[in-house]
Scaffold this motif. Structure first.
Motif, short mmCIF file in Angstrom:
data_model
loop_
_atom_site.label_atom_id
_atom_site.label_comp_id
_atom_site.label_asym_id
_atom_site.label_seq_id
_atom_site.Cartn_x
_atom_site.Cartn_y
_atom_site.Cartn_z
N UNK A 213 -49.92 36.92 -17.37
CA UNK A 213 -50.24 37.76 -18.55
C UNK A 213 -49.92 39.23 -18.26
N UNK A 214 -50.34 39.69 -17.09
CA UNK A 214 -50.13 41.11 -16.76
C UNK A 214 -48.64 41.40 -16.60
N UNK A 215 -47.94 40.47 -15.99
CA UNK A 215 -46.51 40.72 -15.75
C UNK A 215 -45.75 40.75 -17.07
N UNK A 216 -46.05 39.78 -17.95
CA UNK A 216 -45.32 39.73 -19.22
C UNK A 216 -45.80 40.82 -20.18
N UNK A 217 -47.11 41.04 -20.22
CA UNK A 217 -47.64 42.02 -21.17
C UNK A 217 -47.29 43.45 -20.80
N UNK A 218 -47.33 43.75 -19.50
CA UNK A 218 -47.10 45.13 -19.06
C UNK A 218 -45.66 45.35 -18.61
#
Ligand code: NBP
Length: 488
Positions: A213-218
């Motif tokens: 989530x963090x990699x794709x979202x940010x």
């Protein structure tokens, strides 16, 4: 065979013996020797015993044996023997090989990853011969076995009185407290180890989903995310798994210069104890959705042909994602992770409680959390909170409902919903986050869908139903005039 600083058999000099000199057995034997015990060592293939004594004989007092008979003869009575061989048929074969040499009162401990039903069977067989059989979970991998694992022994209280002090000595210690305690009779130790591994699956999956989530979202790099996990590790999520996540994400592949995580094939296996945790939960009727989703996520990861076909054929309609308030998103994911983690542990402890009731094991769940604080893969600060919850209420029905955890989850609830909703909108698979939230909502809902299901079952199969407004068992004459009849 030559010993280290040791006396050869046949004189019974050894305090304890270890059978199986592969990585776990040899490290456990060394750990025992480091703590001053004289350790008899034996391996089916003799060269391996010789190798261990040649490389490590100087670390303590070892009594190497060339055959099972002299191995058993070298042990003080009652004999204490730890088997560290491959689980399954190898364990049965090893037990059969030592049995003729044993006497009533001797103790055989199986420290391998055996299925608890095998342990119940073996305990029955050995106790019928006047022997003690201790099925014990040992967690922490090869490093833990050498420097201090978490140890979960089952078996009789009498066997624990003899073996327990040695196991406690060599186990990991947290705040001076050993990560080893008597779990309960026969299969209790291996059962608890199995659930421990199941929880480990869920914990790892939840961390994986947070990373994704963090990699794709940010659009953040693995190195940037290593910093996020390192920060989380300084707070209430502090744990071995979060710590090593930061380490893995920071690692750069020497050959390509790319982040290590980007060059690793994205397929994980799901054999053994994780799978057993889910199978057993189904038998017990206990929902362990986090562990099950983690197990199935590994299975999906390994379905490479189906994934390839799907990537070629199936539409992808996810919305483009560019998180604007980055700090708020990181906080949301952290809270969703914590809440989902509480659910996974709560479900795992439900499974332990159900099996404990079914088998009459009387397992102290708070003590289990205490012995998982060190040595093992799921070691974490958070486990102190679980122990405290069971100390507050030893009969606690639902870990989630403990005031401390209810507050944590309650405060993270809206973040949890935002994360799961955003993941769905942006096509990020979060099976463990989403199923944990669905489980939570299923727990707190006033009316479950089971009422409709009971109606369907009564219509197609006359399965009967109960009513909310009066006791009894009922059936509606669906194909007739639809009157309701009371059956009991
Ligand atoms: P393995 O699981 O690889 O087993 C190898 C050992 O089993 C060797 O000593 C081998 O003897 C012996 N063995 C076999 Br295979 N068949 C045998 C037989 N029929 N009779 C007698 N001995 C036999 O070793 P490990 O990785 O050290 O693990 C030991 C146990 O600890 C396993 O149950 C494992 O699941 C459990 N465990 C492992 C870890 C870990 O991180 N590796 C962690 C926690 C628990 P040989 O040398 O003659 O072939």
């Amino acid at each position: 065979m030559s010993a280290g600083r040791s006396e050869p058999s046949p004189v019974a000099t050894a305090d304890i013996g270890v059978v199986g000199m592969a990585v776990m057995g040899s490290n456990l034997a060394r750990n025992l020797a480091h703590h001053g015990y004289t350790v008899a060592v034996y391996n089916r293939t003799r060269a391996r015993t010789e190798e261990v004594v040649r490389d490590h004989g100087g670390e303590g007092r070892f009594v190497p044996a060339a055959d099972v008979g002299s191995f058993v003869e070298s042990l003080k009575r009652p004999r204490r023997i730890i088997l560290m061989v491959k689980a399954g048929a190898a364990t049965d074969a090893t037990i059969q090989s030592v049995l003729p040499h044993l006497e009533a009162g001797d103790i055989v401990m199986d420290g391998g990853n055996s299925h608890f039903l095998d342990t119940i069977r073996r305990e029955g067989e050995l106790s019928a011969r006047g022997l003690h059989f201790v099925g014990s979970g040992i967690s922490g991998g090869e490093e833990g076995a050498l420097t201090g694992p978490s140890i979960m022994p089952g078996g009789t209280a009498e066997a624990y009185a003899s073996l327990g002090p040695m196991l406690e000595t060599i186990s990991a210690h947290v705040d001076g407290v050993p990560c080893c305690t008597h779990v309960g009779p026969d299969g209790a130790g291996h059962f608890v180890k199995m659930v421990h591994n199941g929880i480990e699956y869920a914990d790892m999956q939840l961390i994986g989903e947070s990373y994704d989530l963090l990699r794709r979202g940010l659009g953040a790099s693995p190195a940037e995310l290593a910093d996020v996990f390192a920060q989380w590790n300084a707070g209430d999520l502090e744990s071995f798994l979060i710590e090593i996540t930061a380490e893995v994400l920071r690692h750069v592949d020497a050959g390509t210069g790319r982040p290590f995580v980007d060059v690793v094939l994205d397929r994980a296996g799901q054999k053994g104890t994780g799978k057993w945790t889910v199978q057993t939960a189904l038998d017990l009727g206990v929902p362990v959705t986090g562990i099950a989703e983690a197990t199935f996520a590994r299975a999906l990861s390994s379905q490479s042909t189906q994934r390839e076909v799907a990537r070629e054929v199936l539409p992808r309609d996810a919305e483009p994602w560019d998180v604007t308030d980055r700090d708020a998103f990181v906080t949301d994911v952290r809270q969703a992770l914590y809440a989902s983690k509480v659910v996974a542990y709560s479900q795992g402890f439900d499974e332990i409680a159900a099996a404990s009731a079914e088998h009459g094991w009387d397992i102290d769940r708070g003590a289990m959390a205490r012995i998982w604080r060190g040595g093992c893969i799921i070691r974490a600060q958070f486990l102190n909170r679980i122990t405290e919850a069971y100390e507050r209420d030893p009969g606690l029905t639902l870990l989630l409902a403990d005031p401390y955890f209810a507050d944590i989850v309650g405060r993270g609830l809206s973040a949890w919903r935002r994360v799961v909703a955003q993941a769905a909108l942006h096509g990020v698979p979060t099976p463990a986050f989403a199923s944990s939230l669905a489980y939570y909502d299923g727990l707190v809902t006033e009316r479950s869908t089971a009422a409709l299901i009971q109606g369907q079952r009564d219509l197609f199969g006359a399965h009967t139903y109960q009513r909310v407004d009066r006791p009894g068992v009922f059936h509606t004459l669906w194909t007739g005039d639809r009157t309701e009849i009371e059956l009991a």
